[in-house]
Enzyme design. Structure first.
Site, PDB file in Angstrom:
ATOM      1  N   ILE A 467       0.812  -1.219   0.000  1.00  0.00           N
ATOM      2  CA  ILE A 467       0.000   0.000   0.000  1.00  0.00           C
ATOM      3  C   ILE A 467       0.846   1.271   0.000  1.00  0.00           C
ATOM      4  CG2 ILE A 467      -1.909   1.185   1.182  1.00  0.00           C
ATOM      5  CD1 ILE A 467      -2.595  -1.522  -0.167  1.00  0.00           C
ATOM      6  N   CYS A 679      -8.986   2.518   3.787  1.00  0.00           N
ATOM      7  CA  CYS A 679      -8.854   1.492   4.814  1.00  0.00           C
ATOM      8  C   CYS A 679      -9.975   1.596   5.829  1.00  0.00           C
ATOM      9  CB  CYS A 679      -7.504   1.575   5.493  1.00  0.00           C
ATOM     10  SG  CYS A 679      -6.811   3.212   5.586  1.00  0.00           S
ATOM     11  N   HIS A 730      -2.860  -4.216  11.316  1.00  0.00           N
ATOM     12  CA  HIS A 730      -3.044  -3.686  12.661  1.00  0.00           C
ATOM     13  C   HIS A 730      -2.467  -4.629  13.711  1.00  0.00           C
ATOM     14  CE1 HIS A 730      -6.064  -1.632  10.240  1.00  0.00           C
ATOM     15  NE2 HIS A 730      -5.924  -0.636  11.092  1.00  0.00           N
TER      16      HIS A 730
HETATM   17  N1  GLN Z   1       0.189   5.089   1.282  1.00  0.00           N
HETATM   18  C1  GLN Z   1      -0.118   5.209   2.684  1.00  0.00           C
HETATM   19  C2  GLN Z   1       0.733   4.225   3.470  1.00  0.00           C
HETATM   20  O1  GLN Z   1       1.015   3.189   2.941  1.00  0.00           O
HETATM   21  C3  GLN Z   1      -1.571   4.931   2.952  1.00  0.00           C
HETATM   22  C4  GLN Z   1      -1.933   5.113   4.385  1.00  0.00           C
HETATM   23  C5  GLN Z   1      -3.410   5.040   4.657  1.00  0.00           C
HETATM   24  O2  GLN Z   1      -4.194   4.672   3.869  1.00  0.00           O
HETATM   25  N2  GLN Z   1      -3.852   5.376   5.802  1.00  0.00           N
HETATM   26  O3  GLN Z   1       1.076   4.478   4.603  1.00  0.00           O
HETATM   27 ZN    ZN Z   2      -4.884   2.489   4.655  1.00  0.00          ZN
END
Ligand code: GLN
Ligand code: ZN
Length: 790
Positions: A467, A679, A730
């Site tokens: 991500i 998220c 998490h």
């Molecule tokens: N690109 C961000 C990360 O990887 C995304 C964080 C998020 O969605 N809260 O930290």
């Molecule tokens: Zn996220």
């Protein structure tokens, strides 16, 4: 002129302390370095300081019991004995350890704060539960109305028994009294508390427990009266939500009982975070001594006349005139005009002045921001300044001295100065917004793009990616801190970041990830990093606002027109891409998230500010494309939390939010792949908007819900590609290959295999490499297993 008893109230104030003393005290205690007595002593000192400060600033209805060691909703749950069995409480005083177990769980969480204060929400930046692997889990946590404060969700069960398990409101009232300060205790009201509560029993409505709950409230009110309280503030922010008949009946019933529970005690029912709307009659019918209204210009405008017309003849009205949600100095003369009808009608005897809501949601003191130039500072009002503003308004209504006239004039001048300042108005930005056309927010149909992208990217089925962020290790934080303090030169810092990025790229190639990320080592926070590079943003040094528990954030302030003077991420993306043949994703925070996680100027509609940010990001997107970046991810974790509190206001918001995203994204050619990321685990109500974003790929959080939330995507027949998270970031736990295969198989039941990407739930910045390395390697294996079965 005789002194009048016009009351000036705050409803609630920041608890964490000017220098975040409560945070340090809590974290020392959790780490076992201090005992409960020491923690409680610090808390008592902070309360005393806060009460004295309010007194000195001219507040006459000073709240007590607004303070909390963790969360005021949790305090209420504990007070009424709503402590689920897992916490092992069997009556009697609730130990501090039980309280913190409810707040944080036991075990599985390092006592410190793994993410520092960078994240805007729990764990990562997103809302949701926090990490507990084993031991007793914490209560669920979620956002408090439409703020960035998170509360612990009360849990009740059918047949729930309530009892007075804690006397915090009485204790703190007496504590203040011992200091010579007469306070107005605050209680979260029973109806709002029940509406926020959850039950594990499907279909059970906690509201049906009202009759059992009321005696506990009545007992607290009697004890407060016995201790000497004359007013008690009952917070019922549910009054600004869409309420059904049962909830309205519950409000009437609750206050019929509570208003007469303790003779001589006056109840002020406080609604905030918006106008009463169709709950107006319900609110006016409550047989209480006073009503607090959110009269903030933006949220609560337009209801004063109706309230004045319908107010019970003996009731007091608390006017929430100072915006408790934003940081701008108020135009005090204009406010006096707005409340003039109330003054004429009720006189100062039956009026109170207050912020729109508790000041919990703004930082403490803008005078502390000495790094800002005086003009900028003169535009700001944090909690302390807002109290002064209230006091000035109060004096204007009761004294009318020359000094007050001067204060009023100064306020008007500051506001006017900001509105007209060339520092915040950039004609080029306005002109660009004017010139936006519908075409700028459109791409060719997805099916055609999909083919072109496949030609360009040559990705396997079940492509793997992550991500964005990789662990923000101690070394990364230290380098950043050293650089900020001048102990590490710009060149040294850059070299360090290049090494980290290079290592991350090599490692991802080694384990066989298909679409790489550069790791975001250079970023402190996903909003701050961009805000610092954009025109129109201002940052504070001490502007901390509580997010949850000991966690605070320092939201940036959007003060003026937003534009992008120069590329922000192209250097890092290009560097990472130069190290590998595989595609590296460009990584940006989207306009809606940039907006929601900042304090926003109040002289333009939020939609306009969002579009400005979108245009600035559009420049970045097209520059990334020009630099050879084939895939660009625009994160929008805050899209859903921006939903207005009333359903009827949802479509208009989603309209401009989606348009802003598309404006940012659609400057690229069809062969460039746009990703987005969110998220949270609830999409049903916004699925159409998510579809309308028209991102080529969306990655979402799904691992903890075991892919259940994909139902929304399936029902909607989501046409583009989806990466349902298979790794719960998490938790420090490393998921096995088999688990992830299982999740992907489940996902395959709702989606077609060529639609599915394989990725974690969210960024990995809060995790450690020891967890991330095996987890992502397992993830790649899981994807390979699926490919071999395809
Ligand atoms: N690109 C961000 C990360 O990887 C995304 C964080 C998020 O969605 N809260 O930290
Ligand atoms: Zn996220």
């Amino acid at each position: 002129m005789p002194m009048s008893n016009l009351a000036i109230a705050t409803l609630g104030v920041p608890r964490i302390g000017l220098r975040r003393e409560l945070k340090s005290a809590l974290e020392s205690h959790w780490a076992g370095r201090t005992d409960a007595a020491e923690l409680l002593a610090t808390a008592a000192r902070l309360r005393a300081e806060s009460w004295r400060r309010q007194q000195a600033l001219g507040i006459t209805h000073i709240p007590s019991n607004d303070f909390s060691l963790y969360d005021h909703v949790l305090d209420l749950s504990v007070m009424v004995g709503a402590i689920p069995a897992v916490y092992g409480w069997h009556g009697g005083p609730v130990p501090l350890s039980t309280y913190f177990a409810m707040a944080r769980g036991t075990q599985g969480r390092p006592a410190g704060d793994p993410a520092g204060d960078h994240g805007t929400g729990p764990g990562c930046d997103c809302g949701g539960d926090h990490a507990v692997t084993d031991g007793v889990p914490a209560q669920e946590m979620t956002k408090w109305f439409d703020t960035n404060y998170h509360f612990m969700v009360p849990e009740v069960e059918p047949g729930q028994r309530f009892q007075l398990a804690g006397t915090k409101p009485v204790d703190e009232f007496l504590e203040a009294r011992a200091l010579g300060i007469h306070t107005r205790p605050v209680l979260l009201g029973p109806v709002t508390w029940l509406l926020l509560a959850k039950s594990r029993q499907p279909g059970f409505r906690p509201l049906t427990l009202l009759e059992d709950l009321l005696p506990v409230y009545a007992e607290v009110l009697r004890r407060l009266r016995a201790a000497g309280a004359d007013w008690v503030q009952m917070d019922e922010p549910c009054l600004v939500l869409d309420l059904d008949g049962a909830a309205r009946t519950a409000l009437r019933r609750a206050y019929a009982v509570l208003a007469s529970a303790a003779p001589g005690l006056k109840l002020l029912v406080a609604s905030y975070f918006g106008p009463l709307g169709d709950n107006l009659d319900t609110a006016l019918s409550l047989p209480v001594a006073g009503l607090h209204l959110d009269l903030d210009l933006v949220r609560g405008a337009g209801q004063l006349d109706a309230v004045l017309a319908g107010l019970r003849p003996d009731a007091c009205l608390s006017l929430g005139v100072i915006d408790g949600r934003n940081v701008w100095r108020a135009d005090l003369p204009a406010l006096l005009d707005r409340i003039a009808p109330a003054v004429r009608r009720l006189g100062t005897e039956r009026l109170m002045l207050a912020p729109s809501c508790s000041l919990l949601h703004v930082p403490m003191d803008s005078d502390a921001e000495v790094q800002l130039d005086p003009e900028l500072r003169s535009w700001l009002a944090f909690a302390a300044q807002k109290m002064t503003e209230l006091a000035v308004l109060g004096r204007a209504l009761t004294e009318g001295s020359d000094a007050v006239a001067a204060d009023l004039a100064a306020a008007a001048k500051a506001v006017h100065g900001r509105r007209t300042s060339p520092r915040i108005h950039n004609p080029a930005v306005a002109a660009r917004l004017e010139a936006v056309t519908a075409d700028m927010a459109r791409r060719i149909p997805y099916a055609e793009r999909r083919w072109l992208q496949a030609q360009r990217l040559h990705l396997p089925v079940f492509p793997t990616t992550s991500i964005g962020s990789f662990p923000q290790t101690d070394a990364v934080r230290k380098a950043r801190a050293d650089h900020a303090k001048g102990r590490l030169s710009a060149v040294e810092y850059e070299t360090f970041l290049r090494q980290e990025t290079g290592a991350a790229i090599r490692w991802q190639e080694e384990i066989g990830i298909d679409v790489l990320v550069h790791g975001e080592f250079e970023r402190n926070d996903m909003v701050q990093y961009f805000g610092e590079q954009l025109e129109g943003y201002v940052f504070t040094r001490h502007g901390w606002v509580q997010s949850y528990g000991s966690r605070c954030v320092r939201p940036p302030i959007i003060v003026g027109d937003v534009s992008r003077p120069r590329p922000m991420t192209v250097g890092w993306a290009g560097y990472a891409q130069s190290l590998t043949e595989r595609p590296v994703k460009g990584m940006l925070t989207g306009p809606v998230t940039m907006l929601h996680w900042s304090f926003v100027r109040d002289d333009l509609p939020r939609a306009t500010v969002c579009r400005q940010i979108a245009l600035a990001l559009r420049d970045e997107v097209t520059d990334l494309e020009a630099a050879g970046i084939a895939i660009i991810q625009i994160d929008e974790p805050a899209l859903r939390e921006g939903l207005p509190l009333r359903r009827a206001d949802g479509p208009a918001y989603l309209n401009w939010a989606v348009e802003s995203f598309r404006l940012a994204a659609c400057g690229v050619g069809p062969a460039t792949q746009i990703h987005t990321h969110m998220c949270y685990s609830e999409f049903n109500d916004i699925i159409a908007a998510i579809g309308a974003l028209d991102a080529d790929v969306i990655s979402i959080e799904t691992s903890r819900s075991k892919m259940e939330l994909l139902d929304a995507f399936a029902d909607y027949r989501y046409p583009n590609e989806i990466g349902p998270g298979v790794y719960d970031i998490h938790s420090p736990r490393v998921p096995t290959v088999a688990e992830m295969v299982d999740l992907l198989v489940r996902a395959g039941k709702n989606l077609s295999p060529d639609q599915i990407w394989v990725n974690p739930d969210c960024g990995l910045k809060t995790r450690r490499w020891e967890e991330v390395r095996p987890a992502l390697a397992n993830m790649v294996s899981a994807a390979r297993t699926l490919r071999s079965q395809a």
